[in-house]
Enzyme design. Structure first.
Site, mmCIF file in Angstrom:
data_model
loop_
_atom_site.group_PDB
_atom_site.id
_atom_site.type_symbol
_atom_site.label_atom_id
_atom_site.label_comp_id
_atom_site.label_asym_id
_atom_site.label_seq_id
_atom_site.Cartn_x
_atom_site.Cartn_y
_atom_site.Cartn_z
ATOM 1 C CG HIS A 64 -1.952 0.934 1.263
ATOM 2 N ND1 HIS A 64 -2.026 2.338 1.372
ATOM 3 C CD2 HIS A 64 -3.293 0.739 0.445
ATOM 4 C CE1 HIS A 64 -3.336 2.943 0.998
ATOM 5 N NE2 HIS A 64 -4.023 2.030 0.565
ATOM 6 C CG ASP A 118 -8.307 -3.545 -3.130
ATOM 7 O OD1 ASP A 118 -9.595 -3.061 -2.772
ATOM 8 O OD2 ASP A 118 -7.634 -2.592 -3.432
HETATM 9 N N1 CMC Z 1 4.338 -7.270 -5.377
HETATM 10 C C1 CMC Z 1 5.683 -7.587 -5.371
HETATM 11 N N2 CMC Z 1 6.492 -6.489 -5.123
HETATM 12 C C2 CMC Z 1 5.754 -5.186 -4.800
HETATM 13 C C3 CMC Z 1 4.610 -5.204 -4.465
HETATM 14 C C4 CMC Z 1 3.767 -6.009 -4.811
HETATM 15 N N3 CMC Z 1 2.190 -6.059 -4.739
HETATM 16 N N4 CMC Z 1 4.326 -3.870 -4.031
HETATM 17 C C5 CMC Z 1 5.266 -3.254 -3.875
HETATM 18 N N5 CMC Z 1 6.463 -4.161 -4.183
HETATM 19 C C6 CMC Z 1 7.915 -3.825 -4.133
HETATM 20 C C7 CMC Z 1 8.407 -2.996 -5.279
HETATM 21 O O1 CMC Z 1 8.875 -3.760 -6.426
HETATM 22 C C8 CMC Z 1 9.570 -2.107 -4.602
HETATM 23 O O2 CMC Z 1 10.527 -2.953 -4.501
HETATM 24 P P1 CMC Z 1 12.192 -2.369 -4.720
HETATM 25 O O3 CMC Z 1 12.276 -1.544 -3.422
HETATM 26 O O4 CMC Z 1 12.932 -3.529 -4.465
HETATM 27 O O5 CMC Z 1 12.281 -1.787 -5.873
HETATM 28 C C9 CMC Z 1 8.916 -2.005 -3.222
HETATM 29 O O6 CMC Z 1 8.105 -2.995 -3.019
HETATM 30 C C10 CMC Z 1 8.116 -0.731 -3.112
HETATM 31 O O7 CMC Z 1 7.393 -0.413 -4.143
HETATM 32 P P2 CMC Z 1 6.592 0.770 -4.378
HETATM 33 O O8 CMC Z 1 6.121 0.708 -5.628
HETATM 34 O O9 CMC Z 1 7.559 1.929 -4.226
HETATM 35 O O10 CMC Z 1 5.432 1.157 -3.579
HETATM 36 P P3 CMC Z 1 4.333 2.229 -3.737
HETATM 37 O O11 CMC Z 1 3.946 2.703 -2.190
HETATM 38 O O12 CMC Z 1 4.715 3.147 -4.666
HETATM 39 O O13 CMC Z 1 3.117 1.255 -4.257
HETATM 40 C C11 CMC Z 1 1.199 -0.028 -4.474
HETATM 41 C C12 CMC Z 1 2.103 1.205 -3.458
HETATM 42 C C13 CMC Z 1 -0.120 -0.311 -3.684
HETATM 43 C C14 CMC Z 1 1.139 0.711 -5.721
HETATM 44 C C15 CMC Z 1 1.993 -1.466 -4.667
HETATM 45 O O14 CMC Z 1 2.096 -1.805 -3.491
HETATM 46 C C16 CMC Z 1 1.196 -2.233 -5.791
HETATM 47 O O15 CMC Z 1 1.251 -2.251 -6.987
HETATM 48 N N6 CMC Z 1 0.554 -3.283 -5.167
HETATM 49 C C17 CMC Z 1 -0.262 -4.088 -5.933
HETATM 50 C C18 CMC Z 1 -1.667 -3.530 -6.279
HETATM 51 C C19 CMC Z 1 -2.470 -3.442 -5.479
HETATM 52 O O16 CMC Z 1 -2.735 -4.216 -4.411
HETATM 53 N N7 CMC Z 1 -3.209 -2.134 -5.156
HETATM 54 C C20 CMC Z 1 -4.205 -1.651 -4.056
HETATM 55 C C21 CMC Z 1 -3.818 -0.846 -3.177
HETATM 56 S S1 CMC Z 1 -5.080 -0.668 -1.834
HETATM 57 C C22 CMC Z 1 -6.244 0.189 -2.434
HETATM 58 C C23 CMC Z 1 -6.485 1.598 -2.477
HETATM 59 O O17 CMC Z 1 -6.459 2.059 -1.301
HETATM 60 O O18 CMC Z 1 -6.794 2.130 -3.559
#
Ligand code: CMC
Length: 426
Positions: free
Chosen positions: A308, A365
């Site tokens: 998240h 989710d």
């Molecule tokens: N699976 C595998 N690796 C992940 C995931 C995941 N779901 N989420 C983050 N990471 C890794 C990412 O690759 C990165 O690794 P590294 O540091 O080695 O590069 C690290 O964790 C940090 O990721 P980030 O993209 O910088 O994190 P963020 O805060 O920008 O992204 C997110 C948050 C929700 C977009 C992301 O976790 C994601 O894409 N999750 C899957 C989609 C999902 O479930 N979304 C629903 C969110 S809750 C609903 C809402 O409130 O709208």
């Protein structure tokens, strides 16, 4: 709100910038006069570190896993309130008295019917259209049937009427979309039923037989909608406020929110979770392979329903909903291979160093998709359910922005394109 000062030094000049403090001690540097005094703007793509407003609606602390609506914890609200009470709280700022709540329920239930001519618009959509596109179009079309909503600065009573109509009609419209997709007749609302009961009946009932309301399912859906009701300045709430800032009708601001919610990185994630589980199932059910894919920096695949942007410890909503997931699955006696895969995936990821080190936990989710599936909602309707839950939050955010008479939202940019050049002549 108390104020302090931060200083920015640039090319030998120092600029004083007020520091604004919120009621939970959050601090923000107010740069609204920075360009006028220094010629500088701030750059923050994706608004990761930008406060777009002060707000009294929702507080969340991602590190501590706290979520509160109007000061009440999400845990208390889920235990003691219904979705309708939470909607009232978000929109009006206080929990309703018994009398206020009765009046609110009457105000909502008398607007559940949708103008019959909206059905004619609806008839033109293909049965397999994605429900979110149809829903946002129908909500926009309501401006034509309720033109008094076009000026949001008109009589506050008109604004209240639009709010009641939106809350009343969204379940009716949502059920239409589903019924059409399976070729069933559209159901009319039944105003003596509660908000969730009425929606469930319009979704799953048929005109030819009685619909038996299951209190466990109603309770689970009620809780799910409470959990989704607001989440401060997320993508769709910010969209609603931005569109509202142009003083467009509340209907179109909400339609814009529905469209913003549709994407897989926002509300669309619950659908993406089930699609991922189906992929794992179709490829033999090997969870480990998908965990390895998610960990591979060369592979764009991510575990849907994990991680998240704000919650970096745990998602308090996921904790609550997990309990309901177990109750619903037990009650329904569901024997679904996708649910077994989900449990295996959760267990493996929670014990895996990659996910532990990055603080990647199942988010709301992950579980909501599983419950919706067990309850019989098709995956394409999941984001519609999110929209139903989020509606009071969008309305509360819109109303606050309008009450504060906030100016039109208009960010600036740093231009990186071509500088002025001569037009090519032959
Ligand atoms: N699976 C595998 N690796 C992940 C995931 C995941 N779901 N989420 C983050 N990471 C890794 C990412 O690759 C990165 O690794 P590294 O540091 O080695 O590069 C690290 O964790 C940090 O990721 P980030 O993209 O910088 O994190 P963020 O805060 O920008 O992204 C997110 C948050 C929700 C977009 C992301 O976790 C994601 O894409 N999750 C899957 C989609 C999902 O479930 N979304 C629903 C969110 S809750 C609903 C809402 O409130 O709208």
């Amino acid at each position: 709100m108390s104020e302090n000062t931060a200083q920015l030094t640039y090319q030998g000049n120092t600029y004083d910038l007020p520091v604004v403090k919120g009621s939970e001690d959050e601090l923000g540097v107010d740069i609204s006069k920075l360009r006028a005094t220094s010629g500088l703007i701030t750059l923050d793509v994706g608004f990761k570190n930008t406060g777009s407003t002060t707000s009294e609606v929702t507080f969340l602390d991602g590190e501590k896993g706290i979520l509160r609506y109007r000061g009440y914890s999400i845990e208390d609200l889920c235990e003691h309130s219904t979705f309708s009470e939470v909607a009232y709280l978000l929109i009006n700022g206080e929990l309703p008295t018994a009398q206020e709540f009765e009046q609110f329920k009457v105000d909502i239930s008398r607007h559940t019917l949708v103008h019959e001519n909206v059905r004619k618009i609806f008839d033109g959509f293909p049965a397999d259209a994605h429900p979110m596109g149809v829903l946002s179009s129908l909500v926009t079309s309501l401006t034509a049937f309720h033109p008094e909503s076009l000026d949001p600065n008109r009589d506050p009573k008109m604004v209240d009427l639009t709010i009641h109509r939106l809350i009343a009609k969204l379940p009716t419209l949502a059920s239409w979309v589903y019924k059409k997709s399976i070729g069933h007749p559209l159901m009319y609302p039944e105003n003596k039923l509660g908000y969730i009961e009425n929606f469930m009946k319009m979704m799953f009932g048929l005109p030819v037989e009685d619909y038996e309301i299951d209190p466990i399912l109603v309770d689970a859906l009620d809780k799910l909608l409470i959990l989704h009701a607001d989440h401060e300045q997320n993508c769709s709430a910010a969209t609603v406020r931005v569109v509202g800032s142009s003083q467009a009708s509340l209907y179109v601001a909400i339609a814009a929110g529905i469209n913003a919610l549709w994407g897989p990185l926002h509300g669309g994630a619950n659908q993406a979770v089930i699609e991922m589980l189906e992929d794992i199932h179709a490829s033999g059910g090997n969870v480990d392979k998908f965990i390895e894919k998610a960990k591979d920096p060369e592979d764009p695949f991510r575990l849907m329903g994990f991680g998240h942007r704000v919650y970096k410890n745990f998602d308090p909503r996921a904790k609550i909903i997990k309990k309901h997931a177990d109750a619903v699955l037990d009650k329904l006696g569901i024997n679904d291979p996708l649910l077994e895969i989900a449990k295996g995936l959760e267990e493996k990821a929670l014990n895996d160093e990659y996910f532990k080190a990055r603080k990647l936990y199942p988010n709301v989710d992950f579980y909501s998709g599983i419950i919706y599936k067990a309850m019989g909602f098709p995956t394409e309707m999941f984001t519609v359910l999110f929209a139903l839950g989020r509606l009071p939050g969008w309305i509360a955010q819109w109303k606050e922005s309008r009450n504060l008479n906030q100016p039109i939202s208009r960010p600036r940019q740093i231009y990186t394109g071509e500088v002025a050049r001569p037009y090519p002549t032959k």
